[in-house]
Design a protein around this motif. Structure first.
Motif, PDB file in Angstrom:
ATOM      1  N   GLU A  75       0.847  -1.188   0.000  1.00 26.62           N
ATOM      2  CA  GLU A  75       0.000   0.000   0.000  1.00 26.62           C
ATOM      3  C   GLU A  75       0.884   1.240   0.000  1.00 26.62           C
ATOM      4  O   GLU A  75       2.050   1.182   0.404  1.00 26.62           O
ATOM      5  CB  GLU A  75      -0.965   0.033   1.188  1.00 26.62           C
ATOM      6  CG  GLU A  75      -0.329   0.207   2.554  1.00 26.62           C
ATOM      7  CD  GLU A  75       0.333  -1.063   3.068  1.00 26.62           C
ATOM      8  OE1 GLU A  75       1.504  -0.958   3.520  1.00 26.62           O
ATOM      9  OE2 GLU A  75      -0.283  -2.129   3.014  1.00 26.62           O
ATOM     10  N   VAL A  76       0.352   2.352  -0.490  1.00 30.02           N
ATOM     11  CA  VAL A  76       1.059   3.633  -0.445  1.00 30.02           C
ATOM     12  C   VAL A  76       0.138   4.620   0.257  1.00 30.02           C
ATOM     13  O   VAL A  76      -0.978   4.873  -0.218  1.00 30.02           O
ATOM     14  CB  VAL A  76       1.407   4.159  -1.854  1.00 30.02           C
ATOM     15  CG1 VAL A  76       2.192   5.459  -1.742  1.00 30.02           C
ATOM     16  CG2 VAL A  76       2.213   3.129  -2.638  1.00 30.02           C
ATOM     17  N   GLY A  77       0.595   5.163   1.409  1.00 27.69           N
ATOM     18  CA  GLY A  77      -0.303   6.004   2.203  1.00 27.69           C
ATOM     19  C   GLY A  77      -1.506   5.168   2.601  1.00 27.69           C
ATOM     20  O   GLY A  77      -1.369   4.067   3.132  1.00 27.69           O
ATOM     21  N   ASP A  78      -2.709   5.683   2.292  1.00 22.54           N
ATOM     22  CA  ASP A  78      -3.907   4.899   2.617  1.00 22.54           C
ATOM     23  C   ASP A  78      -4.500   4.217   1.379  1.00 22.54           C
ATOM     24  O   ASP A  78      -5.644   3.792   1.377  1.00 22.54           O
ATOM     25  CB  ASP A  78      -4.963   5.776   3.302  1.00 22.54           C
ATOM     26  CG  ASP A  78      -5.350   6.985   2.460  1.00 22.54           C
ATOM     27  OD1 ASP A  78      -4.858   7.107   1.318  1.00 22.54           O
ATOM     28  OD2 ASP A  78      -6.155   7.813   2.954  1.00 22.54           O
ATOM     29  N   GLU A  79      -3.692   4.122   0.301  1.00 26.01           N
ATOM     30  CA  GLU A  79      -4.163   3.470  -0.924  1.00 26.01           C
ATOM     31  C   GLU A  79      -3.555   2.071  -1.040  1.00 26.01           C
ATOM     32  O   GLU A  79      -2.340   1.928  -1.175  1.00 26.01           O
ATOM     33  CB  GLU A  79      -3.774   4.296  -2.160  1.00 26.01           C
ATOM     34  CG  GLU A  79      -4.409   5.668  -2.226  1.00 26.01           C
ATOM     35  CD  GLU A  79      -4.000   6.423  -3.493  1.00 26.01           C
ATOM     36  OE1 GLU A  79      -3.477   5.789  -4.442  1.00 26.01           O
ATOM     37  OE2 GLU A  79      -4.195   7.640  -3.529  1.00 26.01           O
ATOM     38  N   PRO A  80      -4.385   1.032  -1.001  1.00 27.01           N
ATOM     39  CA  PRO A  80      -3.847  -0.331  -1.124  1.00 27.01           C
ATOM     40  C   PRO A  80      -3.635  -0.731  -2.585  1.00 27.01           C
ATOM     41  O   PRO A  80      -4.335  -0.262  -3.479  1.00 27.01           O
ATOM     42  CB  PRO A  80      -4.952  -1.191  -0.503  1.00 27.01           C
ATOM     43  CG  PRO A  80      -6.216  -0.429  -0.792  1.00 27.01           C
ATOM     44  CD  PRO A  80      -5.837   1.037  -0.760  1.00 27.01           C
ATOM     45  N   PHE A  81      -2.651  -1.585  -2.813  1.00 22.41           N
ATOM     46  CA  PHE A  81      -2.556  -2.283  -4.097  1.00 22.41           C
ATOM     47  C   PHE A  81      -3.500  -3.481  -4.023  1.00 22.41           C
ATOM     48  O   PHE A  81      -3.605  -4.130  -2.989  1.00 22.41           O
ATOM     49  CB  PHE A  81      -1.118  -2.758  -4.358  1.00 22.41           C
ATOM     50  CG  PHE A  81      -0.167  -1.641  -4.682  1.00 22.41           C
ATOM     51  CD1 PHE A  81      -0.231  -1.002  -5.912  1.00 22.41           C
ATOM     52  CD2 PHE A  81       0.792  -1.225  -3.765  1.00 22.41           C
ATOM     53  CE1 PHE A  81       0.650   0.032  -6.229  1.00 22.41           C
ATOM     54  CE2 PHE A  81       1.672  -0.193  -4.076  1.00 22.41           C
ATOM     55  CZ  PHE A  81       1.597   0.441  -5.304  1.00 22.41           C
ATOM     56  N   HIS A  82      -4.164  -3.774  -5.143  1.00 20.37           N
ATOM     57  CA  HIS A  82      -5.233  -4.779  -5.100  1.00 20.37           C
ATOM     58  C   HIS A  82      -4.804  -6.182  -5.509  1.00 20.37           C
ATOM     59  O   HIS A  82      -5.383  -7.159  -5.055  1.00 20.37           O
ATOM     60  CB  HIS A  82      -6.395  -4.329  -5.992  1.00 20.37           C
ATOM     61  CG  HIS A  82      -7.017  -3.044  -5.538  1.00 20.37           C
ATOM     62  ND1 HIS A  82      -7.433  -2.830  -4.238  1.00 20.37           N
ATOM     63  CD2 HIS A  82      -7.287  -1.885  -6.214  1.00 20.37           C
ATOM     64  CE1 HIS A  82      -7.930  -1.609  -4.130  1.00 20.37           C
ATOM     65  NE2 HIS A  82      -7.846  -1.012  -5.309  1.00 20.37           N
ATOM     66  N   HIS A  83      -3.812  -6.284  -6.395  1.00 19.16           N
ATOM     67  CA  HIS A  83      -3.489  -7.595  -6.965  1.00 19.16           C
ATOM     68  C   HIS A  83      -2.120  -8.067  -6.488  1.00 19.16           C
ATOM     69  O   HIS A  83      -1.248  -7.263  -6.152  1.00 19.16           O
ATOM     70  CB  HIS A  83      -3.506  -7.504  -8.502  1.00 19.16           C
ATOM     71  CG  HIS A  83      -3.675  -8.820  -9.196  1.00 19.16           C
ATOM     72  ND1 HIS A  83      -2.617  -9.645  -9.503  1.00 19.16           N
ATOM     73  CD2 HIS A  83      -4.790  -9.466  -9.630  1.00 19.16           C
ATOM     74  CE1 HIS A  83      -3.070 -10.735 -10.099  1.00 19.16           C
ATOM     75  NE2 HIS A  83      -4.389 -10.656 -10.196  1.00 19.16           N
ATOM     76  N   LEU A  84      -1.921  -9.386  -6.491  1.00 19.48           N
ATOM     77  CA  LEU A  84      -0.640  -9.967  -6.078  1.00 19.48           C
ATOM     78  C   LEU A  84       0.523  -9.397  -6.888  1.00 19.48           C
ATOM     79  O   LEU A  84       1.638  -9.276  -6.391  1.00 19.48           O
ATOM     80  CB  LEU A  84      -0.698 -11.493  -6.252  1.00 19.48           C
ATOM     81  CG  LEU A  84       0.585 -12.274  -5.957  1.00 19.48           C
ATOM     82  CD1 LEU A  84       1.051 -12.068  -4.517  1.00 19.48           C
ATOM     83  CD2 LEU A  84       0.390 -13.755  -6.243  1.00 19.48           C
TER      84      LEU A  84
END
Length: 556
Positions: A75-84
């Motif tokens: 994640e970056v800040g409060d934004e998550p990455f969604h995929h592996l």
């Protein structure tokens, strides 16, 4: 898999025999504690290597570096990455020297990573995570950002391989990143489009003994004509020049659909042939070109399945390189990511693959929200996904019209068949080498220096239990026997085979795998297994969690 277990230092090595299409034993080991979630969590890089505590005895001849790539920032800040395949690239290294072992890791300083760190948000769209324009910018600059077209990610978290004297961390786009294998520093970003007519290359090249690299990639040509280009990068140059400057396309293979190339992740290579498997998972090129300008689309949004095409095998000769247009091989639909090996025998090409049955895209099941669920939910999702199977296909090179309707395969050791149809296509049916309910044999490795493109006996793989990596498997591709290393609450990575110096037997060597045991005092370790019996020789433990790694190499 339950038969004949031997206890070994708290671990298990099991011998299981599988008849074709049949399985023995239950559903594999359960993971109710869901410790696997730890391998999908953000970690920090290290300022300096940390020493490992060694248990057991590491062979005295084993001196070098195990380099591995994978996601380290989820994640970056409060934004998550969604995929592996979205987490930001991290390079890991276990150094083995004079009986001592150290562990080190660094983030690769890609554009995607540096800009995300600078702006504290996801700036470049990843495989399954869309980047949005900066909300702080005014409405006009936000509007224009949407229509500027996509910035292709350089997030090289899939693999690392040598080109000449250099090492490159790679994903599947046109950007590769040169790294220093000793310091793990990021050196420079390279755009392959400057050297080759490709839109990207796979993260799984074939590398010959002299250092020649072969790879394959999609090519979107004039009038949106599509093809797959096999490229050749020469070995280290005597004049010290960059081998990439002398790289070339050696042969072009046609796409069966004009605007929809198949997703390609790896390919096969024998002494004299290239093998390309064209699968029913497609990239919709029009969707790909238009999606970015409309909304927050990702690469994953541009995939679709062709439910009627099945799977095609294409052959090309290697030297001189030429597409064999007269050989049209078809079979039922499957997903393919990893080739195990391919070789020629008595006028046939034998192709061993890790397959997933059907046209439904396996990557749809690798969103982090899916694989980080509680164990019962992970299992339910895996029940809906395509089922894994190791298969052997046999392609006849010598084809005569009068042989319609009969099995052309005469190799005595396989049940795989190839039947010539009246339309000139050859229908292939595989021999199943390994099958277990929701138990995948994936991330395959062989004794590459001895057996690549040659007849062989052993493949080593990572065992996926409902998509969770929880064991290491040795598969005898001739007898179908399997050996399994497994330990409770342990999550290994792709096992790399390192041959014993001067060895003459194919499996004389060790397997190296990075294992995570989240509940342990020292939860990350390098595991060293005897490749013959899959018994544990040693482990080098560090007091630090290591996230999931995908692929890598051993540098002597």
């Amino acid at each position: 898999m339950e038969p004949m277990a031997m206890r070994l230092k708290g671990a298990e090595t099991k011998l299981a025999c599988f008849a074709p299409g049949k399985t023995r034993g239950g559903r594999g080991v359960e993971h109710p504690a869901a410790g696997y979630k730890k391998i999908f969590e953000t970690v920090e890089e290290l300022n300096e290597p940390i020493p490992a505590e060694i248990k057991g005895v590491i062979p005295s001849w084993l001196g070098g570096s195990l380099l591995r790539m994978g996601p380290g920032l989820f994640e970056v800040g409060d934004e998550p990455f969604h995929h592996l395949f979205d987490g930001q690239a991290m390079i890991h290294k276990f150094d083995l020297k004079d009986g001592q072992v150290t562990y080190y890791r660094k983030f690769i300083k890609t554009d995607a990573y540096v800009r995300a760190m600078t702006e504290n948000r996801i700036v470049i769209t990843e495989f399954g995570t869309a980047a949005y324009p900066d909300p702080c910018k005014n409405i006009f600059s936000r509007f224009f950002t949407y229509f500027r077209g996509i910035e292709v990610t350089d997030n090289c978290m899939v693999n690392i391989y040598p080109v000449g004297e250099d090492f490159y961390a790679v994903t599947e786009t046109n950007f590769i990143t040169k790294v220093d294998p000793d310091s793990l520093e990021t050196l420079k970003r390279v755009d392959l489009c400057k050297y080759l007519s490709v839109n990207g290359l796979t993260a799984h090249p074939h590398i010959e003994a002299d250092g020649t690299v072969y790879n394959i990639g999609n090519c979107f040509g004039k009038n949106l004509s599509l093809a797959y280009n096999i490229v050749k990068i020469p070995p280290a140059q005597k004049d010290g020049s960059d081998p990439l400057e002398k790289s070339q396309v050696v042969v072009q293979l046609p796409s069966s659909e004009r605007l929809k190339p198949s997703y390609v992740h790896s390919f096969g290579m024998t002494d004299n042939h290239f093998v390309f498997v064209e699968q029913p998972v497609k990239i919709n090129l029009l969707k790909f070109l238009s999606a970015w300008s409309v909304r927050g689309a990702t690469y994953m949004d541009c995939f679709e399945s062709n439910e009627s095409m099945g799977t095609w095998f294409h052959l090309a000769t290697k030297d001189p390189a030429e597409y064999l247009s007269s050989h049209k091989f078809r079979t039922s639909a499957f997903n393919i990511f990893h080739h195990i090996n391919a070789y020629e025998d008595e006028g046939f090409i034998v192709v061993d693959l890790c397959t997933w049955k059907g046209h439904d895209f396996v990557y749809d099941y690798l969103y982090l929200a899916n694989i980080k669920q509680e164990w019962e939910e992970v299992k339910k999702a895996a029940m809906r996904a395509p089922q894994p199977e190791v298969r052997r296909y046999v392609l006849p090179l010598d084809i005569h019209k009068e042989e319609q309707g009969k099995n052309l395969v005469s190799l005595p050791y396989t049940t795989a068949t190839a039947v010539l149809n009246s339309d000139g296509t050859i229908w292939l049916e595989p021999e199943v080498l390994f099958s277990g309910p929701r138990q995948a044999f994936e991330f395959p490795q062989i004794n590459y220096s001895l057996c690549s493109g040659k007849k062989y006996s052993f493949a080593y793989g990572l065992g996926l239990n409902h998509f969770i990596p929880d064991r290491i498997v040795k598969l005898n591709v001739q007898t179908k026997e399997t050996l399994v290393w497994q330990e409770e609450d342990c999550y290994p990575s792709e096992p790399l085979f390192v041959p014993t110096p001067g060895a003459t037997e194919e499996d004389d060597g060790v397997l190296l795998s990075i294992v995570v045991k989240p509940g342990a005092e020292r939860p990350g370790f390098l595991l060293v297994l005897d490749a013959v019996k899959l018994t544990e020789l040693a482990r080098a433990e560090v007091n630090i969690i290591i996230p999931v790694t995908l692929h890598g190499l051993y540098k002597p």
